[in-house]
Scaffold this motif. Sequence first.
Motif, PDB file in Angstrom:
ATOM      1  N   LYS A 211       0.837  -1.197   0.000  1.00  0.00           N
ATOM      2  CA  LYS A 211       0.000   0.000   0.000  1.00  0.00           C
ATOM      3  C   LYS A 211       0.878   1.255   0.000  1.00  0.00           C
ATOM      4  O   LYS A 211       1.926   1.274   0.650  1.00  0.00           O
ATOM      5  CB  LYS A 211      -0.853  -0.024   1.270  1.00  0.00           C
ATOM      6  CG  LYS A 211      -1.686   1.204   1.521  1.00  0.00           C
ATOM      7  CD  LYS A 211      -2.351   1.076   2.891  1.00  0.00           C
ATOM      8  CE  LYS A 211      -3.222   2.276   3.178  1.00  0.00           C
ATOM      9  NZ  LYS A 211      -3.888   2.180   4.480  1.00  0.00           N
TER      10      LYS A 211
ATOM     11  N   ASP B 288      -2.858   0.417  -4.291  1.00  0.00           N
ATOM     12  CA  ASP B 288      -2.334  -0.933  -4.045  1.00  0.00           C
ATOM     13  C   ASP B 288      -1.054  -1.118  -4.841  1.00  0.00           C
ATOM     14  O   ASP B 288      -1.083  -1.083  -6.070  1.00  0.00           O
ATOM     15  CB  ASP B 288      -3.357  -1.979  -4.509  1.00  0.00           C
ATOM     16  CG  ASP B 288      -4.451  -2.220  -3.497  1.00  0.00           C
ATOM     17  OD1 ASP B 288      -4.158  -2.759  -2.422  1.00  0.00           O
ATOM     18  OD2 ASP B 288      -5.608  -1.868  -3.795  1.00  0.00           O
TER      19      ASP B 288
ATOM     20  N   THR C 296      -7.553  -0.373   0.444  1.00  0.00           N
ATOM     21  CA  THR C 296      -6.709  -1.248  -0.387  1.00  0.00           C
ATOM     22  C   THR C 296      -6.930  -2.703   0.003  1.00  0.00           C
ATOM     23  O   THR C 296      -7.449  -2.994   1.090  1.00  0.00           O
ATOM     24  CB  THR C 296      -5.205  -0.938  -0.191  1.00  0.00           C
ATOM     25  OG1 THR C 296      -4.864  -1.175   1.174  1.00  0.00           O
ATOM     26  CG2 THR C 296      -4.848   0.475  -0.584  1.00  0.00           C
TER      27      THR C 296
END
Lengths: 446, 236
Positions: free
Chosen positions: A80, A90, A207
């Motif tokens: 992340k 991501d 994420t």
Amino acid sequence: MERRIFFEKSILAYLGLALSPTLLASCRKETLFPDSDFSGKVIIIGAGAAGLYAGYILKARGIDFTIIEASNRSGGRLGKKSDFADYPIDLGAQWLHGRNSILGDLAKSTATKITKDNSDSVYWFNNQITSSIPQDVEEIISSDSDSPDISFSEHAEQQGLGSEYKYIVEQIAGDSGADSSDISIKWNSIEEEEWNSGETDFKFEETFFDLIDKNITEEIKGSILLNTPITKIDYSGNGVLVSDNQGNSYQGDKVILTVPITILQDSDIEFEPALPQAKIEAFNKIGMGAGMKVFLKFSSKFYDENIAGGEICAAYADEIIGKNGTDNVLLAFVMGLQAEHLTSLGSDTAITNALLAELDTMYSGQATASFIDSHVENWTTNPFIKGAYSYSKVGIGNSRSIAAQPVNNKLFFAGEAMNLNGHHQTVHGALETGYREVINILTMEQ
Amino acid sequence: MRIVLAFIIFLFASKSYSQELRIGVGYSNLYSKQFDRLIQTYNFSRPFLQKKQPLLDNGIHVDLSYLFKSEKNLKSGISVDYSLFNSTAENPNLDLKLSFNMLELGYVLCYKNKDKFGDFYSELEVNAVLGLLNKKQNNETYLIDNQAVRSLQVGASFNLNIGYLVELRDKLKISPFIGFHYSPYFSEGRSEIVINQTSDLIDEQEQYNSFYKFDVGLRVYFPNKKAQDLSTNEAR
């Protein structure tokens, strides 16, 4: 019949009826391993999705374990970055491929916000952006298990797809983490038949990394040892002795190896005694190509949601889909030979410039004009990953099955490459192997 | 479904020529090693769910049978038996309900010897079985890519029932009974997908399996007097 006798018989009959469910229920066990008495220690090598989930399950069972991770963070090929755009991105896996999986359940039970990725695609075809192409390449590339064991590119050629389709085919192969000349049309098709998690892709408002980090890693973080690359596993004695690159040793009864297949292929870990030759050969028949993600931030959104068929990068995707933010970020999802080529350029700046040049060609110079920043996440140059994710190379056969077999009831193999039910390449596939190997450990102890 | 409907219509339409029409209800207990293992694996692999999914074992059944022949101590006929088993676990944001519907359709042979066994009777049944496993998540039919996720089973069942007949009035009889069903079946192989959301991870050979079902219940008999009188006269 007299009323009294009738009532007596009725009462007896219904006492029997009422008791029978209780008696039957008492014969049933609600646990998988009623007789398992395993009380040893499990060492898990690798803190990616498979290793973390194996630890999470072991904790739930009250079994002693330690996760040993080579890098300085947990998550493996999940990552992340929060400071690149006004929404988190991501660095690794970012799509939840279908909701019919353990991760679909986890996302639902934790009320994690995910959004269907319904984004449209355009193609870079014959030097222009177009919304459709004459041939349905997806359809031509999709095949069945009776196909000969040839590569995507060879199959495409046999089906009469000309060179103008080369990078469209490359984009489809890249989606499977491969170069089109390596991935098997037959074995990829056989494995896809097992796929059951759903065809819809979802994106996380936060994420993918957060889903695992907040709900799994958080539960077991006290048992994770970071910055500890393992160099040797000695399973010749009663237990297993694991050694790191600093000469420290860790004693356990079972080891679950969750490292990427490249680490096993390159013999980065020495085994004592050596692993069976058939297993080593099986490792080498599983493909894992180069892969990188390059995030390009622009001042304006001049690009389409998905662009397939670039010569430098066969797949671009609009990163803002499913996110809560305004920054214009385009992801270059580069796989296989294209990733190798960009890596060979030697610097992040050179990689960025190559991609900007291609986008300038596609969008009349708008890329360079509105470029703000970039971030290159090259999974190939990460010494503990060395690639994207596994794919089914021409000639793979049942190699995944051989590779995933436990050795001497001491070494257990997990990770996305060891998934045998069509979910390799995915995070939920990796998780499934994590708990599968805990089941194997407990089953063998019954 | 059409076959089942036709069968039920046939039962009712034929009542006037029958000897006995029976309707039963009761409790059923199902044992399926395959379902148990899949639910146990589901629970094992999801520690984040506070409430565990119960085994798919407790259920109810209704049966309807029509005995149309009489030969001394033997009667035979046709029967239809429907059982429903549910397993529900309510967790925050994730309620899961598994349902297994089982339909048995077949031939029944009833033996009753008042001289030897008094009002006890026994039955043997041979049935065709149709099973359907489905699930709901948060009270909605569970879908993958907009398609309901279900698993179909087809097989046979061999049942042994023992009951006790109690005559209440001139025509009306009731009978508490117990039954044991053994049912080998062939599955389309999707049970693991429905329950554990995987395929071939748990059950590599899941296509051939068997159920065991235990029933306890109560039947009500509606004898046809004309037919009964006729058969009594014939016996004389």
